[in-house]
Design a protein around this motif. Structure first.
Motif, PDB file in Angstrom:
ATOM      1  N   VAL A 240     -17.804   4.516  -5.299  1.00 41.36           N
ATOM      2  CA  VAL A 240     -18.127   3.659  -5.912  1.00 41.36           C
ATOM      3  C   VAL A 240     -17.626   3.658  -7.610  1.00 41.36           C
ATOM      4  O   VAL A 240     -17.706   4.413  -8.170  1.00 41.36           O
ATOM      5  CB  VAL A 240     -19.868   3.516  -6.262  1.00 41.36           C
ATOM      6  N   GLY A 241     -17.898   2.107  -7.830  1.00 42.38           N
ATOM      7  CA  GLY A 241     -17.827   2.394  -9.955  1.00 42.38           C
ATOM      8  C   GLY A 241     -17.027   0.473  -9.981  1.00 42.38           C
ATOM      9  O   GLY A 241     -17.175  -0.369  -8.897  1.00 42.38           O
ATOM     10  N   GLU A 242     -17.749  -0.271 -10.661  1.00 40.81           N
ATOM     11  CA  GLU A 242     -17.054  -0.996 -11.598  1.00 40.81           C
ATOM     12  C   GLU A 242     -15.315  -1.248 -11.706  1.00 40.81           C
ATOM     13  O   GLU A 242     -14.784  -0.544 -11.875  1.00 40.81           O
ATOM     14  CB  GLU A 242     -17.513  -1.485 -12.547  1.00 40.81           C
ATOM     15  N   SER A 243     -15.213  -3.043 -11.830  1.00 35.79           N
ATOM     16  CA  SER A 243     -13.638  -3.183 -11.846  1.00 35.79           C
ATOM     17  C   SER A 243     -13.114  -2.659 -12.906  1.00 35.79           C
ATOM     18  O   SER A 243     -13.787  -2.430 -14.039  1.00 35.79           O
ATOM     19  CB  SER A 243     -13.658  -4.500 -12.283  1.00 35.79           C
ATOM     20  N   GLY A 244     -11.772  -2.092 -12.946  1.00 39.12           N
ATOM     21  CA  GLY A 244     -11.459  -1.296 -14.578  1.00 39.12           C
ATOM     22  C   GLY A 244     -11.555   0.470 -13.999  1.00 39.12           C
ATOM     23  O   GLY A 244     -11.099   1.188 -14.670  1.00 39.12           O
ATOM     24  N   SER A 245     -13.014   0.819 -13.009  1.00 35.27           N
ATOM     25  CA  SER A 245     -13.169   2.126 -12.714  1.00 35.27           C
ATOM     26  C   SER A 245     -11.847   3.113 -12.806  1.00 35.27           C
ATOM     27  O   SER A 245     -11.788   4.285 -12.495  1.00 35.27           O
ATOM     28  CB  SER A 245     -14.267   2.152 -12.076  1.00 35.27           C
ATOM     29  N   GLY A 246     -10.789   2.751 -11.474  1.00 35.44           N
ATOM     30  CA  GLY A 246     -10.146   3.292 -11.186  1.00 35.44           C
ATOM     31  C   GLY A 246      -9.637   2.884  -9.772  1.00 35.44           C
ATOM     32  O   GLY A 246      -9.044   3.960  -9.145  1.00 35.44           O
ATOM     33  N   LYS A 247     -10.661   2.925  -8.675  1.00 33.71           N
ATOM     34  CA  LYS A 247     -10.799   2.750  -7.562  1.00 33.71           C
ATOM     35  C   LYS A 247      -9.774   2.339  -6.960  1.00 33.71           C
ATOM     36  O   LYS A 247      -8.912   2.973  -6.085  1.00 33.71           O
ATOM     37  CB  LYS A 247     -12.219   2.236  -6.895  1.00 33.71           C
ATOM     38  N   THR A 248      -9.074   0.979  -7.092  1.00 31.52           N
ATOM     39  CA  THR A 248      -7.795   0.811  -6.213  1.00 31.52           C
ATOM     40  C   THR A 248      -6.654   1.750  -6.886  1.00 31.52           C
ATOM     41  O   THR A 248      -6.074   1.498  -5.309  1.00 31.52           O
ATOM     42  CB  THR A 248      -7.968  -0.916  -7.061  1.00 31.52           C
ATOM     43  N   THR A 249      -6.482   2.169  -8.443  1.00 34.37           N
ATOM     44  CA  THR A 249      -5.319   2.833  -8.052  1.00 34.37           C
ATOM     45  C   THR A 249      -5.123   4.226  -7.517  1.00 34.37           C
ATOM     46  O   THR A 249      -4.637   4.966  -6.812  1.00 34.37           O
ATOM     47  CB  THR A 249      -5.314   2.929  -9.580  1.00 34.37           C
ATOM     48  N   LEU A 250      -6.770   5.035  -7.333  1.00 36.98           N
ATOM     49  CA  LEU A 250      -6.154   5.978  -6.146  1.00 36.98           C
ATOM     50  C   LEU A 250      -6.236   5.186  -4.713  1.00 36.98           C
ATOM     51  O   LEU A 250      -5.667   6.130  -4.482  1.00 36.98           O
ATOM     52  CB  LEU A 250      -8.318   6.216  -6.668  1.00 36.98           C
ATOM     53  N   LEU A 251      -6.724   4.537  -4.867  1.00 32.84           N
ATOM     54  CA  LEU A 251      -6.788   4.114  -3.007  1.00 32.84           C
ATOM     55  C   LEU A 251      -5.362   3.731  -2.844  1.00 32.84           C
ATOM     56  O   LEU A 251      -4.302   4.551  -1.931  1.00 32.84           O
ATOM     57  CB  LEU A 251      -7.040   2.871  -2.388  1.00 32.84           C
ATOM     58  N   ARG A 252      -4.451   3.046  -3.442  1.00 33.45           N
ATOM     59  CA  ARG A 252      -3.146   3.508  -3.402  1.00 33.45           C
ATOM     60  C   ARG A 252      -2.497   4.287  -3.618  1.00 33.45           C
ATOM     61  O   ARG A 252      -1.725   4.776  -2.959  1.00 33.45           O
ATOM     62  CB  ARG A 252      -2.429   2.379  -4.563  1.00 33.45           C
ATOM     63  N   ILE A 253      -2.381   5.638  -4.220  1.00 30.49           N
ATOM     64  CA  ILE A 253      -1.882   6.748  -4.348  1.00 30.49           C
ATOM     65  C   ILE A 253      -2.527   7.632  -3.179  1.00 30.49           C
ATOM     66  O   ILE A 253      -0.886   8.331  -2.473  1.00 30.49           O
ATOM     67  CB  ILE A 253      -2.573   7.871  -5.815  1.00 30.49           C
ATOM     68  N   LEU A 254      -3.329   8.085  -3.167  1.00 30.94           N
ATOM     69  CA  LEU A 254      -4.106   8.517  -1.491  1.00 30.94           C
ATOM     70  C   LEU A 254      -2.815   7.788  -0.722  1.00 30.94           C
ATOM     71  O   LEU A 254      -2.476   8.180   0.116  1.00 30.94           O
ATOM     72  CB  LEU A 254      -5.195   7.896  -1.431  1.00 30.94           C
ATOM     73  N   ALA A 255      -2.145   6.481  -0.178  1.00 31.21           N
ATOM     74  CA  ALA A 255      -2.168   5.767   0.812  1.00 31.21           C
ATOM     75  C   ALA A 255      -0.594   5.920   0.183  1.00 31.21           C
ATOM     76  O   ALA A 255       0.326   5.630   1.436  1.00 31.21           O
ATOM     77  CB  ALA A 255      -2.109   4.257   1.299  1.00 31.21           C
TER      78      ALA A 255
END
Length: 595
Positions: free
Chosen positions: A371-386
């Protein structure tokens, strides 16, 4: 409480009177027989799912129906000499932005991208003659931006819409709507796309603004918790009809219509049936709404506390067991830095630290929420995992596959072991491909020795597993609803039997009843296929229902992690405390109204 509200409503002069309002498209009736009265300063919530007629009703009240739609019935605003339904456009134009204003769901599409936001607020003031000249209008615009609590309003006035965040753009829309002190404010899903803390700020701001000005508020949303927090009275729309109306407490604690009960059941993520599944439209008859009776309410809160304690103990036990297993995901000191373009000819390129040395692991079969808000780094993390992005430093291992430094050919196995379900299924499904081809596409990678008949057999099993008929395989994505398209996305993700399923905001764009169905489906499939689930969301209630453990991200760092109930009931980090405090829970909002 309801009698007190009725007395206040009877004493207050009428602001808006709607009688037998209908909206049609050719022979199709989109809205039928909508009638209600609004007193000055009253706050009414209009709730329902997509296609129920909420937005069409609001546009009819403003005289803004698009070409091709016809309105009938009567809409009267106190002091306006015409029926808005058939009034001359010139007369209604004088109302809009002056006595009646509207805040739309997506401010970026409602604001002019070529005008500074201060100039747009000033234009509303000038058009309605509320300023002596351009200079005074500009000054009043800055005052309005200050009133909606934009930081440094004088500088914000000089910005273009794309230079502001989503929450700041919504504040600009609110400033425009309130600039001329309207008597009626219509808000159409104004917080749907916002982070939880920004949503709470905007709702508080709307509430304070209408209260100070004595403005009537019609708040349109599919989020029942928001209505419970904001509105005194509620109307429930279904298939173009108002099927139930009354005070918020009456409707939400003693619903009389089956559809209202179904909406409440699907929205209440703390309520589950005897099998531990979320209530859906089908199972809603067994749902018990939050009690308005004080003793019953206390008993409910005790049961919830006991359930939380039991779940916390179970999660701690599972966490200890997981510590002795081989981890399916290992992230160590992961960093990702992006380089910004030059802002001028002589300036140096800037950098953005999207991830700042984060570390965590996920055990096989675990359900991890991020969990986290916009700009927290969630999407970047997912892109790297994938394997869709490369880390600047650090190591990432997914199902035995090293991501950092791997060549494209070496990432093929990773993408077989990890699949993603995206937020917007329509954007991730090729509109020119039939469902059969969409679902079987992951089976066409080199190394999969399956013929067409075998691929079709697997596709048939998968569509049945996600609750769709086999006949769906011959259709195209546009022929399905949003919830059905998300089921297709899940089937595509699971057909190659991955170890890890990553779900990126998979239910945020869905109606509440469909959301409950998809969440139940995900929980079942994770168990049936022995999947490891990484679930990313800004909706804390959804994560709390579905996940065993939670990671809280903020500004590229993990600020807190632990068992779900521990994070939600006893958050330690100030940011986590703010997130939990800002999130809206239907049951708690209803009980708070009664208290």
């Amino acid at each position: 409480m309801s009698s007190a509200h009725d007395d206040r409503a009877a004493a207050a002069p009428s602001l808006l009177s709607v009688r037998s309002l209908g909206v049609g498209l050719g022979e199709v009736e989109l809205v039928r027989g909508v009638s209600f009265e609004m007193a000055k300063g009253e706050r009414i919530g209009l709730i329902g799912e997509s296609g129920s007629g909420k937005s069409v009703t609001s546009l009819a009240l403003m005289g803004l129906l698009p070409d091709g739609l016809r309105a009938s019935g009567e809409v009267r605003l106190n002091g306006f000499g015409h029926n808005i339904v058939d009034a001359p456009d010139r007369a209604v134009r004088g109302l809009r932005g002056d006595r009646v204003s509207m805040v739309f769901q997506e401010p970026l599409t409602a604001l002019n991208p070529l005008m500074r936001v201060g100039a747009q607020v000033a234009e509303v003031i000038r058009i309605h003659g509320k300023a002596a000249g351009r200079a005074q209008a500009a000054q009043k615009a800055v005052q309005m931006l200050d009133a909606v609590k934009l930081p440094d309003p004088a500088e914000a006035a000089k910005a273009y819409p794309h230079q502001l965040s989503g929450g700041q753009r919504q504040r600009v829309m609110l400033a425009m709507a309130l600039a001329n002190n309207p008597e009626l404010l219509i808000c159409d899903e104004p917080t749907t796309a916002l982070d939880v803390t920004v949503q709470r700020q905007v709702l508080d701001l709307v509430g304070e603004s209408v209260k100070e000005r004595g403005t009537g508020l019609l708040f349109i949303t599919h989020d029942l918790a928001v209505v419970a927090n904001t509105c005194e009275r509620v109307m429930v729309m279904h298939q173009g009809l108002v099927v139930e109306s009354g005070t918020t407490e009456e409707v939400f604690t003693r619903p009389t219509h089956a559809y209202t009960r179904a909406l409440l059941a699907a929205s209440d993520l703390e309520a589950t049936d005897e099998n531990g599944r979320l209530f859906t439209v089908v199972s809603a008859r067994d749902y018990t709404p939050p009690a308005s009776d004080e003793e019953h309410a206390k008993a409910q809160m005790v049961r919830l506390a006991e359930r939380s304690a039991d779940r916390l103990a179970l999660e701690e036990t599972e966490s200890l067991a997981a510590a002795h297993e081989e981890q399916v995901i290992e992230v160590k000191e992961l960093r990702r830095t992006y380089t910004r373009g030059r802002t001028s000819l002589f300036s140096l390129p800037g950098t953005v630290d999207a991830l700042k040395g984060i570390s965590f692991s996920v055990a096989p079969g675990e359900r991890l929420g991020i969990v986290g808000e916009s700009g927290s780094g969630k999407t970047t993390l997912l892109r790297i995992l994938a394997g869709l992005d490369r880390p600047s430093s650090g190591s990432v291992t997914v199902a035995g596959n090293q991501v950092a430094g791997a060549r494209e050919s070496e990432l093929r196995e990773l993408r077989q072991q990890l699949q993603i379900v995206f937020q917007d299924p329509m954007g991730s499904l090729d509109p020119r491909m039939r469902v059969l081809d969409i679902i079987t596409e992951p089976l066409l990678v080199p190394g999969q020795a399956l013929n067409a008949a075998q691929r079709r057999g697997l596709a048939e099993k998968m569509v049945e597993a996600v609750g769709l008929p086999v006949s769906a395989l011959e259709r195209f994505p546009h022929q399905f609803s949003g919830g059905q398209r998300q089921r297709i996305s899940i089937a595509r993700a699971l057909i190659c039997r991955p170890q890890v399923l990553v779900a990126d905001e998979p239910v945020s764009a869905l109606d509440v009843s469909v959301r409950a169905q998809v969440l139940n489906l995900l929980a079942d499939l994770v168990d049936d296929y022995a999947l490891t689930l990484v679930f990313v969301s800004h909706d804390l209630a959804v994560v709390r229902h579905l996940c065993d453990r939670v990671i809280v991200m903020h500004a590229g760092s993990i600020v807190e992690e632990g068992p779900t109930e521990q994070i939600y009931t006893a958050p330690q980090h100030p940011y986590t405390q703010q997130l939990v405090a800002s999130s809206m829970n239907l049951r708690e909002e209803i009980l708070a109204r009664h208290a």
